[in-house]
Scaffold this motif. Structure first.
Motif, PDB file in Angstrom:
ATOM      1  N   LEU A  96      52.039  44.525  39.113  1.00 40.06           N
ATOM      2  CA  LEU A  96      51.829  44.290  37.688  1.00 40.06           C
ATOM      3  C   LEU A  96      51.259  45.516  36.987  1.00 40.06           C
ATOM      4  O   LEU A  96      51.469  45.717  35.796  1.00 40.06           O
ATOM      5  CB  LEU A  96      50.910  43.079  37.481  1.00 40.06           C
ATOM      6  CG  LEU A  96      51.560  41.745  37.851  1.00 40.06           C
ATOM      7  CD1 LEU A  96      50.540  40.625  37.831  1.00 40.06           C
ATOM      8  CD2 LEU A  96      52.705  41.423  36.910  1.00 40.06           C
TER       9      LEU A  96
ATOM     10  N   GLY B  87      38.113  38.049  45.205  1.00 45.22           N
ATOM     11  CA  GLY B  87      37.618  36.726  44.848  1.00 45.22           C
ATOM     12  C   GLY B  87      36.633  36.796  43.690  1.00 45.22           C
ATOM     13  O   GLY B  87      36.595  35.910  42.834  1.00 45.22           O
ATOM     14  N   ILE B  88      35.855  37.875  43.653  1.00 51.82           N
ATOM     15  CA  ILE B  88      34.847  37.993  42.595  1.00 51.82           C
ATOM     16  C   ILE B  88      35.439  38.605  41.324  1.00 51.82           C
ATOM     17  O   ILE B  88      35.306  38.059  40.239  1.00 51.82           O
ATOM     18  CB  ILE B  88      33.661  38.854  43.082  1.00 51.82           C
ATOM     19  CG1 ILE B  88      32.963  38.152  44.249  1.00 51.82           C
ATOM     20  CG2 ILE B  88      32.672  39.090  41.942  1.00 51.82           C
ATOM     21  CD1 ILE B  88      31.919  39.002  44.939  1.00 51.82           C
ATOM     22  N   TRP B  89      36.129  39.753  41.463  1.00 57.49           N
ATOM     23  CA  TRP B  89      36.582  40.479  40.269  1.00 57.49           C
ATOM     24  C   TRP B  89      38.070  40.334  39.986  1.00 57.49           C
ATOM     25  O   TRP B  89      38.590  40.978  39.090  1.00 57.49           O
ATOM     26  CB  TRP B  89      36.211  41.960  40.376  1.00 57.49           C
ATOM     27  CG  TRP B  89      34.771  42.214  40.108  1.00 57.49           C
ATOM     28  CD1 TRP B  89      34.128  42.086  38.899  1.00 57.49           C
ATOM     29  CD2 TRP B  89      33.772  42.616  41.050  1.00 57.49           C
ATOM     30  NE1 TRP B  89      32.796  42.383  39.048  1.00 57.49           N
ATOM     31  CE2 TRP B  89      32.552  42.712  40.353  1.00 57.49           C
ATOM     32  CE3 TRP B  89      33.791  42.901  42.414  1.00 57.49           C
ATOM     33  CZ2 TRP B  89      31.363  43.079  40.980  1.00 57.49           C
ATOM     34  CZ3 TRP B  89      32.611  43.271  43.027  1.00 57.49           C
ATOM     35  CH2 TRP B  89      31.417  43.354  42.324  1.00 57.49           C
TER      36      TRP B  89
ATOM     37  N   ARG C 294      39.887  38.083  38.557  1.00 56.50           N
ATOM     38  CA  ARG C 294      40.295  37.649  37.218  1.00 56.50           C
ATOM     39  C   ARG C 294      40.109  38.756  36.184  1.00 56.50           C
ATOM     40  O   ARG C 294      40.941  38.939  35.290  1.00 56.50           O
ATOM     41  CB  ARG C 294      39.508  36.401  36.807  1.00 56.50           C
ATOM     42  CG  ARG C 294      40.077  35.158  37.454  1.00 56.50           C
ATOM     43  CD  ARG C 294      39.100  34.006  37.379  1.00 56.50           C
ATOM     44  NE  ARG C 294      39.786  32.755  37.630  1.00 56.50           N
ATOM     45  CZ  ARG C 294      40.147  31.913  36.659  1.00 56.50           C
ATOM     46  NH1 ARG C 294      39.874  32.174  35.407  1.00 56.50           N
ATOM     47  NH2 ARG C 294      40.776  30.807  36.960  1.00 56.50           N
ATOM     48  N   ASP C 295      39.019  39.489  36.307  1.00 52.99           N
ATOM     49  CA  ASP C 295      38.824  40.626  35.395  1.00 52.99           C
ATOM     50  C   ASP C 295      39.899  41.680  35.619  1.00 52.99           C
ATOM     51  O   ASP C 295      40.418  42.277  34.672  1.00 52.99           O
ATOM     52  CB  ASP C 295      37.440  41.251  35.605  1.00 52.99           C
ATOM     53  CG  ASP C 295      36.361  40.453  34.895  1.00 52.99           C
ATOM     54  OD1 ASP C 295      36.535  39.236  34.760  1.00 52.99           O
ATOM     55  OD2 ASP C 295      35.350  41.051  34.483  1.00 52.99           O
TER      56      ASP C 295
ATOM     57  N   MET D  12      42.921  41.174  36.756  1.00 51.89           N
ATOM     58  CA  MET D  12      44.160  40.659  36.185  1.00 51.89           C
ATOM     59  C   MET D  12      44.151  40.835  34.665  1.00 51.89           C
ATOM     60  O   MET D  12      45.131  41.286  34.076  1.00 51.89           O
ATOM     61  CB  MET D  12      44.310  39.186  36.573  1.00 51.89           C
ATOM     62  CG  MET D  12      45.677  38.610  36.326  1.00 51.89           C
ATOM     63  SD  MET D  12      45.796  37.862  34.719  1.00 51.89           S
ATOM     64  CE  MET D  12      45.041  36.268  35.042  1.00 51.89           C
ATOM     65  N   LEU D  13      43.031  40.514  34.031  1.00 54.41           N
ATOM     66  CA  LEU D  13      42.950  40.659  32.573  1.00 54.41           C
ATOM     67  C   LEU D  13      43.104  42.122  32.167  1.00 54.41           C
ATOM     68  O   LEU D  13      43.749  42.432  31.168  1.00 54.41           O
ATOM     69  CB  LEU D  13      41.621  40.091  32.063  1.00 54.41           C
ATOM     70  CG  LEU D  13      41.416  40.134  30.547  1.00 54.41           C
ATOM     71  CD1 LEU D  13      42.571  39.486  29.813  1.00 54.41           C
ATOM     72  CD2 LEU D  13      40.107  39.461  30.157  1.00 54.41           C
TER      73      LEU D  13
ATOM     74  N   LEU E 139      44.940  44.245  33.534  1.00 53.23           N
ATOM     75  CA  LEU E 139      46.357  44.595  33.617  1.00 53.23           C
ATOM     76  C   LEU E 139      47.139  43.985  32.456  1.00 53.23           C
ATOM     77  O   LEU E 139      48.025  44.608  31.890  1.00 53.23           O
ATOM     78  CB  LEU E 139      46.963  44.086  34.931  1.00 53.23           C
ATOM     79  CG  LEU E 139      46.279  44.516  36.213  1.00 53.23           C
ATOM     80  CD1 LEU E 139      47.043  43.986  37.414  1.00 53.23           C
ATOM     81  CD2 LEU E 139      46.160  46.014  36.291  1.00 53.23           C
ATOM     82  N   PHE E 140      46.791  42.763  32.098  1.00 56.41           N
ATOM     83  CA  PHE E 140      47.529  42.061  31.057  1.00 56.41           C
ATOM     84  C   PHE E 140      47.130  42.549  29.664  1.00 56.41           C
ATOM     85  O   PHE E 140      47.981  42.827  28.821  1.00 56.41           O
ATOM     86  CB  PHE E 140      47.295  40.557  31.174  1.00 56.41           C
ATOM     87  CG  PHE E 140      47.939  39.759  30.072  1.00 56.41           C
ATOM     88  CD1 PHE E 140      49.311  39.770  29.907  1.00 56.41           C
ATOM     89  CD2 PHE E 140      47.169  39.016  29.191  1.00 56.41           C
ATOM     90  CE1 PHE E 140      49.915  39.054  28.884  1.00 56.41           C
ATOM     91  CE2 PHE E 140      47.758  38.287  28.172  1.00 56.41           C
ATOM     92  CZ  PHE E 140      49.136  38.308  28.023  1.00 56.41           C
TER      93      PHE E 140
ATOM     94  N   LEU F 225      39.666  42.439  27.654  1.00 54.12           N
ATOM     95  CA  LEU F 225      38.561  42.606  28.603  1.00 54.12           C
ATOM     96  C   LEU F 225      37.381  43.278  27.905  1.00 54.12           C
ATOM     97  O   LEU F 225      36.224  42.901  28.114  1.00 54.12           O
ATOM     98  CB  LEU F 225      39.017  43.425  29.819  1.00 54.12           C
ATOM     99  CG  LEU F 225      37.967  43.621  30.904  1.00 54.12           C
ATOM    100  CD1 LEU F 225      37.519  42.292  31.489  1.00 54.12           C
ATOM    101  CD2 LEU F 225      38.489  44.531  32.009  1.00 54.12           C
TER     102      LEU F 225
ATOM    103  N   ARG G  81      53.321  32.113  37.045  1.00 53.25           N
ATOM    104  CA  ARG G  81      51.874  32.096  36.863  1.00 53.25           C
ATOM    105  C   ARG G  81      51.257  33.008  37.897  1.00 53.25           C
ATOM    106  O   ARG G  81      51.738  33.086  39.035  1.00 53.25           O
ATOM    107  CB  ARG G  81      51.304  30.693  37.091  1.00 53.25           C
ATOM    108  CG  ARG G  81      51.690  29.691  36.070  1.00 53.25           C
ATOM    109  CD  ARG G  81      51.105  30.015  34.698  1.00 53.25           C
ATOM    110  NE  ARG G  81      51.448  28.956  33.759  1.00 53.25           N
ATOM    111  CZ  ARG G  81      52.652  28.825  33.203  1.00 53.25           C
ATOM    112  NH1 ARG G  81      53.604  29.680  33.487  1.00 53.25           N
ATOM    113  NH2 ARG G  81      52.898  27.845  32.377  1.00 53.25           N
ATOM    114  N   PHE G  82      50.165  33.655  37.514  1.00 53.91           N
ATOM    115  CA  PHE G  82      49.576  34.607  38.435  1.00 53.91           C
ATOM    116  C   PHE G  82      49.089  33.932  39.715  1.00 53.91           C
ATOM    117  O   PHE G  82      49.260  34.458  40.813  1.00 53.91           O
ATOM    118  CB  PHE G  82      48.423  35.366  37.770  1.00 53.91           C
ATOM    119  CG  PHE G  82      47.903  36.460  38.643  1.00 53.91           C
ATOM    120  CD1 PHE G  82      48.571  37.664  38.734  1.00 53.91           C
ATOM    121  CD2 PHE G  82      46.773  36.258  39.419  1.00 53.91           C
ATOM    122  CE1 PHE G  82      48.130  38.661  39.577  1.00 53.91           C
ATOM    123  CE2 PHE G  82      46.323  37.259  40.260  1.00 53.91           C
ATOM    124  CZ  PHE G  82      47.008  38.460  40.340  1.00 53.91           C
TER     125      PHE G  82
ATOM    126  N   MET H 299      51.946  33.327  42.002  1.00 51.62           N
ATOM    127  CA  MET H 299      52.447  34.609  42.480  1.00 51.62           C
ATOM    128  C   MET H 299      51.546  35.122  43.608  1.00 51.62           C
ATOM    129  O   MET H 299      52.026  35.551  44.667  1.00 51.62           O
ATOM    130  CB  MET H 299      52.469  35.602  41.311  1.00 51.62           C
ATOM    131  CG  MET H 299      52.881  37.014  41.690  1.00 51.62           C
ATOM    132  SD  MET H 299      52.961  38.058  40.203  1.00 51.62           S
ATOM    133  CE  MET H 299      53.163  39.675  40.964  1.00 51.62           C
TER     134      MET H 299
END
Ligand SMILES: Nc1ncnc2c1ncn2[C@@H]1O[C@H](COP(=O)(O)OP(=O)(O)O)[C@@H](O)[C@H]1O
Ligand SMILES: [Mg+2]
Lengths: 286, 296
Positions: free
Chosen positions: A36, A149-151, A153-154, A156-157, A159-160, A165, A216-217, A220
């Motif tokens: 991504l 596991g910790i970061w 989602r950040d 991923m954000l 990248l999107f 962010l 969906r991420f 994926m």
């Protein structure tokens, strides 16, 4: 039939299958972010740039993972430093730096041609890994998984939509550095499973395959992790019988899955696209 | 939302941009000495030609570029502190979004809640409620499970508006929200912006769509590599100022005498200014009369 179960009777086979499944899973998970972000070339660069570090770490008597990671980070720094300061395009900078590092690594390695452990690490042979090195790989894989596991989602954000962010109080450049470090670390672990040249396959192909299968991420990531784990396990298992390259079998298997998915994926596959296009043409104009 | 509770309407400090200059690394000075202030409860249009520095001004307000001079204050705080408190929400330009990214409508709106969550970004009940409420408010509840690429242009815009709503915050930045959007969606967006103004927020909307500005902006900031003029719309959004801001970029038509005879406008020389599909009609003295809804 019982012949097929023989690999499960040997401890070293169980260890090999376990570690390549674990590393395959983590590399597969990370490959989603790589795909991504559009960082396949960067991943390739890092996985080659860690080689001189392996040899130097062995010479210095420190754990190879530390040397390899340091060497990867040094290459990343060199690329970042050059990017802002020369008019040369980024892909050329990456190409020069990574081949430079890899060349140095191969040269250093050629000075110690009879060292089996170094050969095993750099060219990848999951059946021949020393126990101490398996532990290093496992630690790296677990740490990478925890960090994601910790970061995750950040990351991923970033990248999107990196600006969102920022709006959430985060920092996209921290995420860039984090991804770089995860990439180098995972390449270090994958090195011994498939070898320096093929690591990039594990860091791209599962994510690219999953991208075709998921909208969906989360899905994926699950698919890519599963593909990584399954191919790692099967590759190590098969190499007991084939007496061939483990790395080759793992990465070739991943590529084969990719091709099947590319053609047959229900929504984003080539056949589905053709069908959708034909359907759209046949539909009466409202 | 938290912010709104902590600072009841009326006691909140607004947005102030003081003497901000921004130079890009290639040496291009995109903004020089830009200043304006906005009070809570304002919809402000940021108007200027392409390349005049609208997006750069947004970047300075969000701390994405560091001004070489001047400062930005949001709710009386420095940008970094304001961002940490979730005071700033933004809606990106459509071209900047990767519409094939594997995220669904609900996921995108949930991103607006990240700043309210802990480090693991695990949504709690309040976050799910805020997302549902935001989706309902923009009329996207039914499409919440779609992947974002499966939406029309207007629906895509609503998703990101919903994200800003779910986030809450005192300052909402919208970069060119009306580009590529149908009239129904434009009206829906404008309605929503007016509601947000009533809640005491500041909405800053960049646009080069002149015709719609007087219909919903109570303030206007005219930019052309600096702030040319800023203030209440009737004072700032005038012919002479617009000609200064847009220069040769505007097509200017003076109506023939016959056409004026049919038009319910004051006698004299009526001027139509247009930079796109919504021309602006001005009286001889430079007052803005409204926008043209039909072709002449
Ligand atoms: N990253 C950048 N590097 C160099 N110059 C830039 C950059 N971004 C914008 N510019 C220049 O700054 C000026 C203002 O751009 P921008 O703020 O995007 O204008 P607008 O949003 O009003 O169209 C333009 O001349 C543009 O070319
Ligand atoms: Mg712009």
């Amino acid at each position: 039939m019982t012949e097929l179960l023989i690999p499960f009777e040997y401890d070293y086979m169980l260890r090999a299958m376990g570690i390549s499944a674990l590393v395959g899973a983590v590399a597969g998970l990370l490959s989603c972010y790589v795909v991504l972000k559009g960082w396949s070339l960067m991943g390739d660069a890092l996985s080659h740039a860690i080689v001189p570090g392996v040899v130097l770490a062995w010479l210095g008597g420190i754990p190879f993972a530390i040397g390899a990671f340091a060497s990867g980070m040094l290459a990343a720094l060199a690329m970042a430093g050059l990017r802002g300061r020369t008019p040369i395009r980024e892909d050329a900078v990456i190409g020069v730096v990574f081949t430079g590092f890899f060349g140095l690594g191969l040269f250093l390695l050629s000075l110690f041609p009879s060292n089996v452990r170094l050969q095993t690490i750099i060219f990848g042979n999951v059946l021949g890994i020393a126990d101490a090195d398996i532990i290093q790989m496992a630690i790296i894989a677990v740490v990478v998984a925890l960090v994601l596991g910790i970061w995750g989602r950040d990351l991923m954000l970033s990248l999107f939509d990196p600006v969102q962010l920022v709006a959430a109080g985060g920092n996209p450049s921290h995420m860039r550095v984090l991804l770089l470090m995860l990439l180098a670390a995972t390449a270090v672990a994958g090195l011994q499973a498939v070898g320096a040249i093929l690591v990039i396959g594990m860091l791209v192909t599962p994510g690219a395959t999953a991208y075709l299968l998921a909208d969906r991420f989360g899905r994926m990531a699950a698919i890519a992790t599963f593909i990584g784990a399954a191919t790692g396990l099967i590759g190590a298992y098969a190499s007991y019988f084939l007496d061939g390259s483990t790395g080759g079998s793992i990465v070739a298997l991943q590529a084969a899955i990719f091709v099947v998915v590319l053609v047959f994926a229900p929504k984003h596959g080539i056949r589905a696209s053709r069908r959708a296009a034909a359907h759209a043409v046949a539909e009466p104009v409202p | 939302m938290d912010g709104a509770l902590a600072h009841p309407i009326g006691t909140r400090a607004g947005l102030s941009v003081e003497g901000v200059s921004v130079a890009y690394p290639n040496g291009h000075l995109a903004l020089r000495d830009a200043s304006f202030t906005l009070a809570p409860g304002t919809v402000c249009g940021l108007v200027g030609v392409n390349g005049s520095g609208k997006s750069t001004l947004f970047k300075a307000i969000m701390g994405l570029v560091r001004p070489s001079a001047g400062q930005v204050r949001i709710g009386g705080e420095k940008v970094q502190a304001a961002l940490k408190r979730n005071l700033v929400a933004y809606v990106p330009q459509a071209e900047e979004v990767d519409w094939s990214f594997p995220v669904g409508v609900r996921d995108v709106v949930m991103m607006g809640r990240y700043g309210h969550m802990n480090i693991l970004r695990l949504p709690r009940t309040a976050d799910h409620q805020a997302v549902d409420a935001a989706l309902a408010r923009v009329g996207m509840a039914d499409l919440a499970e779609r992947q974002i690429g499966e939406l029309s242009g207007g629906q895509r815009k609503r998703v990101f508006l919903a994200r800003a709503l779910a986030q809450g915050g005192e300052l909402l930045l919208l970069d060119e929200p009306f580009t590529g959007v149908d009239v129904t969606t434009e009206d829906a967006i404008v309605d929503l912006l007016k509601q947000l103004r009533e809640e005491g927020r500041i909405i800053l909307v960049s646009t080069h769509n002149l015709g719609s500005v007087p219909t919903f902006c109570d303030h206007v900031v005219l930019v052309n590599r600096t702030v040319l003029a800023a203030g209440p719309t009737p004072e700032v959004f005038t012919g002479p100022n617009l000609l200064r801001a847009f220069g040769g970029a505007l097509r200017q038509h003076s109506l023939p005498e016959q056409a004026k005879a049919h038009a319910p406008l004051e006698a004299g020389h009526v001027v139509v200014l247009s930079d796109d599909e919504r021309p602006l009609v001005m009286a001889p003295d430079g007052r803005v009369l409204g926008r043209l809804t039909q072709d002449l």
